[in-house]
Design an enzyme around this catalytic site. Structure first.
Site, PDB file in Angstrom:
ATOM      1  N   LYS A  13      -2.745  -7.743  10.485  1.00  7.69           N
ATOM      2  CA  LYS A  13      -3.656  -8.036   9.364  1.00  7.69           C
ATOM      3  C   LYS A  13      -2.982  -8.929   8.319  1.00  7.69           C
ATOM      4  O   LYS A  13      -3.584  -9.873   7.832  1.00  7.69           O
ATOM      5  CB  LYS A  13      -4.137  -6.737   8.694  1.00  7.69           C
ATOM      6  CG  LYS A  13      -4.915  -5.813   9.618  1.00  7.69           C
ATOM      7  CD  LYS A  13      -5.504  -4.629   8.880  1.00  7.69           C
ATOM      8  CE  LYS A  13      -4.496  -3.631   8.368  1.00  7.69           C
ATOM      9  NZ  LYS A  13      -3.765  -2.880   9.412  1.00  7.69           N
ATOM     10  N   ARG A  89     -10.089   2.650   4.455  1.00 11.79           N
ATOM     11  CA  ARG A  89      -9.489   3.350   5.589  1.00 11.79           C
ATOM     12  C   ARG A  89     -10.161   4.697   5.821  1.00 11.79           C
ATOM     13  O   ARG A  89      -9.790   5.399   6.755  1.00 11.79           O
ATOM     14  CB  ARG A  89      -7.993   3.578   5.322  1.00 11.79           C
ATOM     15  CG  ARG A  89      -7.096   2.446   5.835  1.00 11.79           C
ATOM     16  CD  ARG A  89      -5.712   2.681   5.238  1.00 11.79           C
ATOM     17  NE  ARG A  89      -4.628   2.272   6.075  1.00 11.79           N
ATOM     18  CZ  ARG A  89      -3.820   1.245   5.809  1.00 11.79           C
ATOM     19  NH1 ARG A  89      -4.042   0.472   4.770  1.00 11.79           N
ATOM     20  NH2 ARG A  89      -2.802   0.985   6.588  1.00 11.79           N
ATOM     21  N   ARG A 123       9.555  -5.557  13.019  1.00 17.25           N
ATOM     22  CA  ARG A 123       8.932  -6.208  11.860  1.00 17.25           C
ATOM     23  C   ARG A 123       9.850  -6.175  10.643  1.00 17.25           C
ATOM     24  O   ARG A 123      10.371  -5.131  10.274  1.00 17.25           O
ATOM     25  CB  ARG A 123       7.605  -5.509  11.536  1.00 17.25           C
ATOM     26  CG  ARG A 123       6.926  -6.059  10.305  1.00 17.25           C
ATOM     27  CD  ARG A 123       5.479  -5.698  10.264  1.00 17.25           C
ATOM     28  NE  ARG A 123       5.218  -4.325   9.878  1.00 17.25           N
ATOM     29  CZ  ARG A 123       3.998  -3.860   9.621  1.00 17.25           C
ATOM     30  NH1 ARG A 123       2.951  -4.637   9.730  1.00 17.25           N
ATOM     31  NH2 ARG A 123       3.837  -2.605   9.276  1.00 17.25           N
ATOM     32  N   ARG A 156      10.532  -2.141   6.403  1.00 17.80           N
ATOM     33  CA  ARG A 156       9.849  -1.094   5.649  1.00 17.80           C
ATOM     34  C   ARG A 156      10.296   0.306   6.074  1.00 17.80           C
ATOM     35  O   ARG A 156      10.460   0.575   7.256  1.00 17.80           O
ATOM     36  CB  ARG A 156       8.337  -1.216   5.859  1.00 17.80           C
ATOM     37  CG  ARG A 156       7.718  -2.235   4.957  1.00 17.80           C
ATOM     38  CD  ARG A 156       6.310  -2.547   5.358  1.00 17.80           C
ATOM     39  NE  ARG A 156       5.484  -1.378   5.606  1.00 17.80           N
ATOM     40  CZ  ARG A 156       4.188  -1.443   5.881  1.00 17.80           C
ATOM     41  NH1 ARG A 156       3.591  -2.623   5.933  1.00 17.80           N
ATOM     42  NH2 ARG A 156       3.499  -0.360   6.116  1.00 17.80           N
ATOM     43  N   ARG A 167       0.706   7.380  11.472  1.00 19.07           N
ATOM     44  CA  ARG A 167      -0.212   6.381  10.889  1.00 19.07           C
ATOM     45  C   ARG A 167      -1.302   6.011  11.894  1.00 19.07           C
ATOM     46  O   ARG A 167      -2.463   5.831  11.534  1.00 19.07           O
ATOM     47  CB  ARG A 167       0.578   5.128  10.473  1.00 19.07           C
ATOM     48  CG  ARG A 167       1.421   5.360   9.224  1.00 19.07           C
ATOM     49  CD  ARG A 167       2.585   4.395   9.110  1.00 19.07           C
ATOM     50  NE  ARG A 167       2.202   3.035   8.836  1.00 19.07           N
ATOM     51  CZ  ARG A 167       2.997   1.990   9.029  1.00 19.07           C
ATOM     52  NH1 ARG A 167       4.220   2.154   9.503  1.00 19.07           N
ATOM     53  NH2 ARG A 167       2.587   0.788   8.746  1.00 19.07           N
TER      54      ARG A 167
HETATM   55  P1  AMP Z   1      -0.045  -0.843   5.079  1.00 16.03           P
HETATM   56  O1  AMP Z   1       0.912  -1.781   4.414  1.00 16.03           O
HETATM   57  O2  AMP Z   1      -1.473  -1.336   5.018  1.00 16.03           O
HETATM   58  O3  AMP Z   1       0.380  -0.457   6.464  1.00 16.03           O
HETATM   59  O4  AMP Z   1      -0.030   0.499   4.203  1.00 16.03           O
HETATM   60  C1  AMP Z   1       1.147   1.255   4.071  1.00 16.03           C
HETATM   61  C2  AMP Z   1       0.811   2.658   3.611  1.00 16.03           C
HETATM   62  O5  AMP Z   1       0.165   2.607   2.321  1.00 16.03           O
HETATM   63  C3  AMP Z   1      -0.183   3.420   4.491  1.00 16.03           C
HETATM   64  O6  AMP Z   1       0.446   4.046   5.607  1.00 16.03           O
HETATM   65  C4  AMP Z   1      -0.730   4.439   3.493  1.00 16.03           C
HETATM   66  O7  AMP Z   1       0.203   5.490   3.255  1.00 16.03           O
HETATM   67  C5  AMP Z   1      -0.829   3.618   2.203  1.00 16.03           C
HETATM   68  N1  AMP Z   1      -2.148   2.954   2.133  1.00 16.03           N
HETATM   69  C6  AMP Z   1      -2.419   1.629   2.247  1.00 16.03           C
HETATM   70  N2  AMP Z   1      -3.740   1.398   2.138  1.00 16.03           N
HETATM   71  C7  AMP Z   1      -4.318   2.613   1.966  1.00 16.03           C
HETATM   72  C8  AMP Z   1      -5.659   3.067   1.817  1.00 16.03           C
HETATM   73  N3  AMP Z   1      -6.693   2.208   1.847  1.00 16.03           N
HETATM   74  N4  AMP Z   1      -5.858   4.387   1.655  1.00 16.03           N
HETATM   75  C9  AMP Z   1      -4.853   5.269   1.605  1.00 16.03           C
HETATM   76  N5  AMP Z   1      -3.565   4.930   1.771  1.00 16.03           N
HETATM   77  C10 AMP Z   1      -3.290   3.607   1.948  1.00 16.03           C
END
Ligand code: AMP
Length: 216
Positions: A13, A89, A123, A156, A167
């Site tokens: 994404k 989400r 990554r 990360r 996740r």
């Molecule tokens: P990402 O960078 O999109 O993979 O997000 C990293 C982490 O941030 C996720 O595993 C969640 O813990 C938190 N996170 C990101 N977006 C959301 C969301 N829309 N709702 C809840 N937690 C989120």
């Protein structure tokens, strides 16, 4: 255009958003994951609330996330369009988003469990400009240094196999009804995550011009 990027973690994404930005340069790229990471780095109240959830691979509670997104989307730079990455989400988040805006497209980036688990291991990303690299398929020119801005690249904390499985399980438990609703509205498009690195600007334009999947 008001666009949501949807898909499992590490589907591509963020990389796709970077390419979309070249075609839609005035559209802010809003990644909820990036906003949380920035808040954690700056030790803000949101960061303090979000940290333990993120490190455990769990979703940050909707009441924190929804408020944060609403505040961001109501800023003037989002009026004519945005690229929202990683939100919604949950069904509750989708409904909260429906209250504040009307989306034009939801782009689902597809990838298998095996692909994304392998991808997170390789990554790394730039903490300064957000560029994403893959040590196998898209390495930086100079080891561990961002090609764009020269900052030291980071891996990360939540990009490990154990957290990734959590996740992915969370994603799979929530995605079905959200995708169904967007397809029903006639705004859902699918893109194969494994071809994203190769997409040119004209491919991206073609994707934006594509007819959405028919409602079923
Ligand atoms: P990402 O960078 O999109 O993979 O997000 C990293 C982490 O941030 C996720 O595993 C969640 O813990 C938190 N996170 C990101 N977006 C959301 C969301 N829309 N709702 C809840 N937690 C989120």
């Amino acid at each position: 255009m008001k666009i949501v990027l949807f898909g499992p973690p590490a589907a591509g994404k963020g990389t796709f958003a970077g390419k979309l930005k070249k075609v839609l340069p005035d559209h802010p790229h809003i990644s909820t994951g990036d906003i949380f990471r920035e808040n954690i780095k700056n030790e803000t109240p949101i960061g303090k609330k979000a940290k333990e959830y993120i490190n455990a691979g769990k979703l940050v509670p909707d009441e924190v996330t929804n408020k944060m997104v609403e505040e961001r989307i109501n800023r003037p730079d989002c009026e004519s369009g945005f690229i929202l990455d990683g939100f919604p989400r949950t069904v509750n988040q989708m409904e909260a988003l429906d209250e504040i805006t009307k989306l034009d497209r939801v782009i689902e980036i597809t990838a298998t469990r095996e692909e994304v688990i392998e991808r997170v291991v390789y990554r790394v990303s730039c903490p300064k400009c957000g560029e994403i690299y893959n040590l196998k398929s898209k390495p930086p020119k100079k080891e561990n240094i961002c090609d764009n801005c020269g900052a030291v690249l980071e891996h990360r904390a939540d990009d490990n196999e154990e957290t990734m499985i959590q996740r992915l399980d969370t994603y799979e438990s929530q995605a079905g009804p959200i995708l169904k609703s967007y397809r029903q509205r006639g705004i859902l498009i699918q893109v194969d995550g494994s071809i994203i690195l190769k997409l040119t600007e004209s491919d991206i334009q073609d994707i934006l011009d594509r007819d959405p999947l028919p409602p079923k």
